[in-house]
Enzyme design. Structure first.
Site, PDB file in Angstrom:
ATOM      1  N   CYS A 115       0.809  -1.229   0.000  1.00  0.00           N
ATOM      2  CA  CYS A 115       0.000   0.000   0.000  1.00  0.00           C
ATOM      3  C   CYS A 115       0.840   1.276   0.000  1.00  0.00           C
ATOM      4  O   CYS A 115       0.327   2.356  -0.270  1.00  0.00           O
ATOM      5  CB  CYS A 115      -0.941   0.010   1.197  1.00  0.00           C
ATOM      6  SG  CYS A 115      -2.172  -1.310   1.099  1.00  0.00           S
ATOM      7  N   HIS A 258      -3.217   6.913   3.462  1.00  0.00           N
ATOM      8  CA  HIS A 258      -3.686   5.684   2.840  1.00  0.00           C
ATOM      9  C   HIS A 258      -5.099   5.432   3.332  1.00  0.00           C
ATOM     10  O   HIS A 258      -5.393   5.588   4.510  1.00  0.00           O
ATOM     11  CB  HIS A 258      -2.773   4.517   3.198  1.00  0.00           C
ATOM     12  CG  HIS A 258      -3.311   3.207   2.704  1.00  0.00           C
ATOM     13  ND1 HIS A 258      -3.724   3.029   1.399  1.00  0.00           N
ATOM     14  CD2 HIS A 258      -3.523   2.022   3.320  1.00  0.00           C
ATOM     15  CE1 HIS A 258      -4.165   1.797   1.241  1.00  0.00           C
ATOM     16  NE2 HIS A 258      -4.052   1.162   2.393  1.00  0.00           N
ATOM     17  N   ASN A 288     -10.602   1.049  -0.322  1.00  0.00           N
ATOM     18  CA  ASN A 288      -9.147   0.927  -0.229  1.00  0.00           C
ATOM     19  C   ASN A 288      -8.645   0.387  -1.570  1.00  0.00           C
ATOM     20  O   ASN A 288      -8.981  -0.724  -1.963  1.00  0.00           O
ATOM     21  CB  ASN A 288      -8.817  -0.040   0.926  1.00  0.00           C
ATOM     22  CG  ASN A 288      -7.326  -0.324   1.088  1.00  0.00           C
ATOM     23  OD1 ASN A 288      -6.549  -0.181   0.153  1.00  0.00           O
ATOM     24  ND2 ASN A 288      -6.938  -0.740   2.290  1.00  0.00           N
TER      25      ASN A 288
END
Lengths: 331, 331
Positions: A115, A258, A288
């Site tokens: 990520c 994030h 996400n």
């Protein structure tokens, strides 16, 4: 160490197909409302045929147009994603092909810290630009999370969406303020197995899929353990990063986190003491999107004029590894 | 642009199991001698249970010992491999775990340009070191090629072996000559499909393995097309790289090429006009170990004292993408 680089343009791509929380409630046999409440995601997007390279190329064209340059003026394409389109070659080469740049020689490679891949790529590539190794770098994060979800693990599968984001980075012209003021990355592999896909690499080849290993080829996450380890580390990490950049929390015009989960964003904001005005939260209508979340939120912050040239921003995230990463920059 | 970095120590790991050309002749039902003649490989090594992280950690321990530092003095671990151990997290985090560094926070991420991954990682990370973002970087290339071979494609499956190599890189002390003098990378995606593994990523998930796609999860190479495109490009690429570094061919004490195949090495040597003394050829008893080939040949050149401090070297290779990459450095 400061690096005089400038985000010249950004772009994003979302697949047309929208997957609502209600649709997932039904698919998973859950009570109405469970998915949205648990994930904080009202709608995420899934591909219906797009490849990662096609999505990445689409976001890249928009970023290059926003930068006001021609594709041929790029001298490096970095794909900064947690997932790859295929095992070999690197996804960046496939994006180059998709962009019609096959004969140009523009350097292509992938950087992967799950990520945090975009943050790592921007950190590392800004150094190559500061030294003149590259002049104009395209960083693309493109993710098809929907390919690897574990539908038996409702806490994780409701979080993710597909999509891509791209940023063109160049050196800062004289008399402009754009620059990176500081960066940090820390990896604590005590959390290496808190979120993983065990299969698909050289340890568990796809030919083993049918031998009772199906679940090893899907995303497996222990949200509670990630939360506990991250909570211990994040405050010290951010304080140290901001101190190294000599920027105070209140000086930050925007925090680009994030988009791990709705809860993670709320807790991060509270724990770190950022205001809702500072936090760029696109979770509700994107989910996400793995490494694409940070550049996508960055694109939204710029498109919505929440940041102006010279404003201080913090890119901040956690990733599988378990890693924490951040960059303080003047936009 | 020069970067004052120094290769502080190197290490390598080879699995114990040796696979001879004769064994492959028999396995593949080929005439005795075919494999060795075609590949130039007398013996390569296959894992019998080692993971990529275990091999990488073993090579890393040797490199760190050779550098005369403690593991805890590293501040970044980059896994520079063409294959990954598992889909998530990055292999570098798994190497950190294997090295017993779980609680240290040492930054971990992967850089992937297939067979050129080590060259790309050294190029990019040297810039971060020149700017003080990192001080001591461990670059590890660890490959289990044997997991993904296509046994129906005899021209490619006989070339590869498993193994790992590692290099510790630091900043050059004052009054020492070690440095990078120049680097280049060019990607021509017209060759993106000349060597590939199409499956295993988000385009063709492992669940498709059983649906008639078995061959897509194995390495597929068109050696003739790679040879043709590479031949067109390599001379100009090397001439331009050496010119940018202001180093002549005869000044190079060692050329550390990617060990693509026995034939590729012979042709590269002849076409580029290097002598047998300059070329470091470890193909015969290692095979093509993907991204580990270059750092492994580098380790051999240093261990065998074919290079001394200050000597000029050229790291040079091609990779899937199709890419050409090289670094000129003073050891």
């Amino acid at each position: 160490m400061e690096r005089r680089i400038k985000l010249l343009g950004t772009g994003k791509y979302l697949p047309a197909r929208q997957v609502t929380a209600a649709e997932l409630d039904e698919r998973l046999g859950l009570a109405a409302g469970w998915t949205e409440k648990k994930s904080g995601v009202r709608v995420r997007h899934y591909v219906t045929g797009e490849t990662a390279a096609q999505m990445g190329a689409s976001a890249a064209r928009q970023a290059v147009a926003a930068a006001g340059i021609a594709l041929s003026e790029l001298d490096c394409i970095v794909c900064a994603s947690g997932t790859a389109q295929q095992e070999i070659p690197c996804t960046a080469a496939l994006i180059q092909e998709e962009l019609g740049l096959a004969g140009t020689g523009i350097a292509c490679f992938d950087i992967n810290s799950t990520c945090l891949s975009f943050v790592t790529a921007l950190d590392v590539m800004s150094c190559t630009m500061a030294l003149g190794v590259y002049e104009r770098v395209l960083i693309v994060s493109t993710e098809i999370a929907s390919a690897g979800l574990n539908w038996k693990q409702k806490e994780s599968c409701v979080l993710f969406g597909d999509g891509a984001a791209a940023v063109v980075v160049g050196r800062t012209p004289d008399h402009e303020a754009s620059r990176i003021l500081g960066s940090a990355m820390k990896t604590y592999s005590e959390g290496a197995h808190y979120s993983e896909i065990r299969g698909g690499g050289t340890m568990l080849h796809p030919r083993e899929y049918v031998n009772g290993y199906e679940d090893d080829f899907a995303f497996d996450m222990d949200g509670r353990k990630i939360f506990r380890l991250t909570s211990q580390l994040i405050t010290g990490f951010v304080d140290s990063l901001l101190a190294s950049a000599a920027v105070g929390k209140k000086q930050l015009r925007a925090v680009i986190p994030h988009q791990a989960s709705g809860m993670a964003l709320r807790i991060m904001q509270g724990k770190l003491g950022f205001s809702a005005e500072q936090m760029v939260n696109i979770m509700e209508d994107h989910g996400n999107v793995i490494a694409a979340s940070i550049p996508m939120a960055l694109h939204e912050a710029i498109s919505q004029e929440r940041v102006a040239r010279g404003d201080y921003m913090l890119l901040l995230g956690t990733s599988a590894g378990l890693s924490l990463g951040g960059i303080v920059l003047a936009y």
